[in-house]
Design an enzyme around this catalytic site. Structure first.
Site, short mmCIF file in Angstrom:
data_model
loop_
_atom_site.label_atom_id
_atom_site.label_comp_id
_atom_site.label_asym_id
_atom_site.label_seq_id
_atom_site.Cartn_x
_atom_site.Cartn_y
_atom_site.Cartn_z
N TYR A 62 9.75 -19.31 -19.70
CA TYR A 62 9.27 -20.86 -19.46
C TYR A 62 10.26 -21.93 -19.67
O TYR A 62 9.97 -22.14 -20.72
CB TYR A 62 7.93 -21.00 -19.47
CG TYR A 62 7.07 -20.13 -18.75
CD1 TYR A 62 7.31 -19.16 -17.60
CD2 TYR A 62 5.83 -20.18 -18.65
CE1 TYR A 62 6.55 -18.20 -17.59
CE2 TYR A 62 4.27 -19.04 -18.71
CZ TYR A 62 4.72 -18.42 -17.59
OH TYR A 62 4.23 -17.82 -16.79
N HIS A 129 5.11 -9.15 -20.12
CA HIS A 129 5.72 -10.09 -19.06
C HIS A 129 5.88 -9.04 -17.60
O HIS A 129 5.14 -9.47 -16.76
CB HIS A 129 6.38 -11.32 -19.03
CG HIS A 129 6.24 -12.84 -18.53
ND1 HIS A 129 6.82 -13.38 -18.19
CD2 HIS A 129 5.71 -12.39 -16.53
CE1 HIS A 129 6.41 -14.36 -17.46
NE2 HIS A 129 5.83 -13.96 -16.89
N SER A 208 -2.12 -17.39 -10.90
CA SER A 208 -2.04 -18.44 -9.25
C SER A 208 -3.43 -18.27 -8.94
O SER A 208 -3.11 -17.38 -7.47
CB SER A 208 -0.58 -17.18 -8.79
OG SER A 208 0.17 -17.71 -9.35
N PRO A 209 -4.50 -18.42 -9.50
CA PRO A 209 -5.47 -17.79 -8.55
C PRO A 209 -5.73 -19.14 -7.15
O PRO A 209 -6.95 -18.98 -6.28
CB PRO A 209 -7.01 -18.71 -9.91
CG PRO A 209 -6.68 -19.50 -10.52
CD PRO A 209 -5.37 -18.98 -10.72
N LEU A 210 -5.13 -20.28 -7.86
CA LEU A 210 -5.61 -21.03 -5.79
C LEU A 210 -4.10 -20.42 -5.38
O LEU A 210 -3.73 -22.06 -4.48
CB LEU A 210 -4.74 -22.26 -6.32
CG LEU A 210 -6.34 -23.09 -7.68
CD1 LEU A 210 -6.07 -24.38 -8.50
CD2 LEU A 210 -7.70 -22.79 -6.48
N GLY A 213 -1.29 -22.83 -5.76
CA GLY A 213 -1.94 -24.62 -5.06
C GLY A 213 -1.61 -24.57 -3.38
O GLY A 213 -2.69 -25.42 -3.05
N GLY A 218 -3.57 -26.61 0.56
CA GLY A 218 -3.20 -26.00 1.92
C GLY A 218 -1.71 -26.35 2.05
O GLY A 218 -0.79 -26.21 2.03
#
Length: 345
Positions: A62, A129, A208-210, A213, A218
């Site tokens: 990163y 990774h 990335s549980p969302l 984004g 949306g």
């Protein structure tokens, strides 16, 4: 939410205990656009820790390197003792392309460099990774085992590893956690990888549980993508797929309205309800968004609500692959056997 309200869970079977929700730090420095102001990100990290979210996730790639340096600065002055720190090795940038390596010399050099950047004597959870498919996983794990014995790392993790790779790695040294993408729009790991982890007593860290984004913002999310945000190029965010994928978001919004929570909190709560061996690590660069994410811990879902969410998030609910074909994932994460590798050497 007060610090004491963020419960703690055991991750894996080797003794690691973490906050039930972690903080993904990647977007503070890279990948989703330019680096954010260092002072603001350190304030966010300190706010997270004071809230009780003490499981911090980073990687040497990163930036590269700048995210680990940021965390090193944030953890000075006695803060280090309050956190569980996870970082990763195995993906490096060479001539603008990602190179995957798991050879022993590289493993050791990467670990030493991360220790220095983070300003710590030992890394809590050290993940591979991405899996180097040219080298038997047993070879990579052998070096990681040495680093544990030397006290340079405490626990070993894998990220985006196949079920067979997880089994072979675990036979060399216990794997504490597997990091994988898991959300209402990425459920393919439920077929084989999650059951394998549970069979072996390995914790699950959901990144990335969302849905990067999407499940909190949306389709309008794409309007906020800036130059350098790699989501601009992901298949799921392309116009031909976005129109279909917005239906999932709309259904999540409907259920969230009934629950009197945000769609992001509902999506995150669904991950939390997968079990006490699962720790989601949503990332953010804003304190307000962080506070909303922590609020997901208070959202309780009934079995009927879980079933309803899973019905709307079925395999055909999402169009587009998780990544572009040039990015390694668990689908291609098998390594040669020791015998075939030695024979070819």
């Amino acid at each position: 939410m007060a610090a004491e309200a963020v419960k703690r869970i055991k991750l894996g079977s080797q003794g690691l205990e973490v906050s039930a929700q972690g903080l993904g730090c990647m977007s503070m420095s890279a990948v989703y656009g330019p680096p954010k102001p260092e002072e603001d990100m350190i304030a966010l990290i300190h706010h997270a820790i004071n809230t009780g979210v003490t499981f911090l996730d980073t990687s040497d790639v990163y930036g590269p390197h700048t995210n680990e340096i940021l965390l090193g600065k944030a953890l000075k002055g006695g803060v280090r003792e309050r956190v569980e720190l996870g970082t990763k090795f195995g993906s490096s940038l060479k001539d603008g392309k990602i190179e995957i390596r798991g050879d022993p010399a590289y493993v050791r050099a990467a670990c030493e460099a991360s220790l220095q950047r983070l300003g710590v004597d030992s890394i809590g959870l050290y993940y591979q990774h991405r899996v180097d498919t040219t080298i038997p996983i047993e070879i990579t794990m052998g070096e990681l085992k040495k680093l544990v014995e030397e006290g340079k790392i405490k626990y070993i993790g894998l990220s985006e590893a196949s079920a067979s790779t997880i089994r072979r790695a675990h036979a060399v040294h216990p794997i504490t956690a597997v990091q994988l993408e898991w959300s209402l729009w990425s459920r393919d790991v439920e077929a084989e990888i999650v059951p394998t982890c549970r069979e072996l007593g390995i914790g699950i860290v959901a990144y990335s549980p969302l849905g990067r984004g999407f499940l909190s913002s949306g389709p309008k999310l794409v309007q906020s993508f800036v130059e350098g945000d790699f989501r601009k190029h992901l298949p799921r965010f392309q116009p031909e797929n976005l129109e279909h994928n917005k239906k999932l978001y709309e259904r999540v919004c409907e259920i969230a309205a009934k629950k009197r929570c945000t769609p992001g909190q509902l999506a995150l709560a669904w991950v939390h309800h997968q079990g006490d061996d699962v720790c989601p690590i949503p990332g953010t660069t804003k304190i307000d968004n962080f506070n909303q994410n922590v609020g997901a811990l208070s959202v309780k879902l009934t079995p009927e609500e879980m079933s309803e969410l899973e019905a709307i998030a079925s395999a055909d609910a999402v169009k587009g692959a998780r990544y572009n074909p040039n990015i390694s994932t668990y689908v291609e994460a098998d390594t040669p056997t020791l015998s075939s590798w030695k024979a070819a050497a």
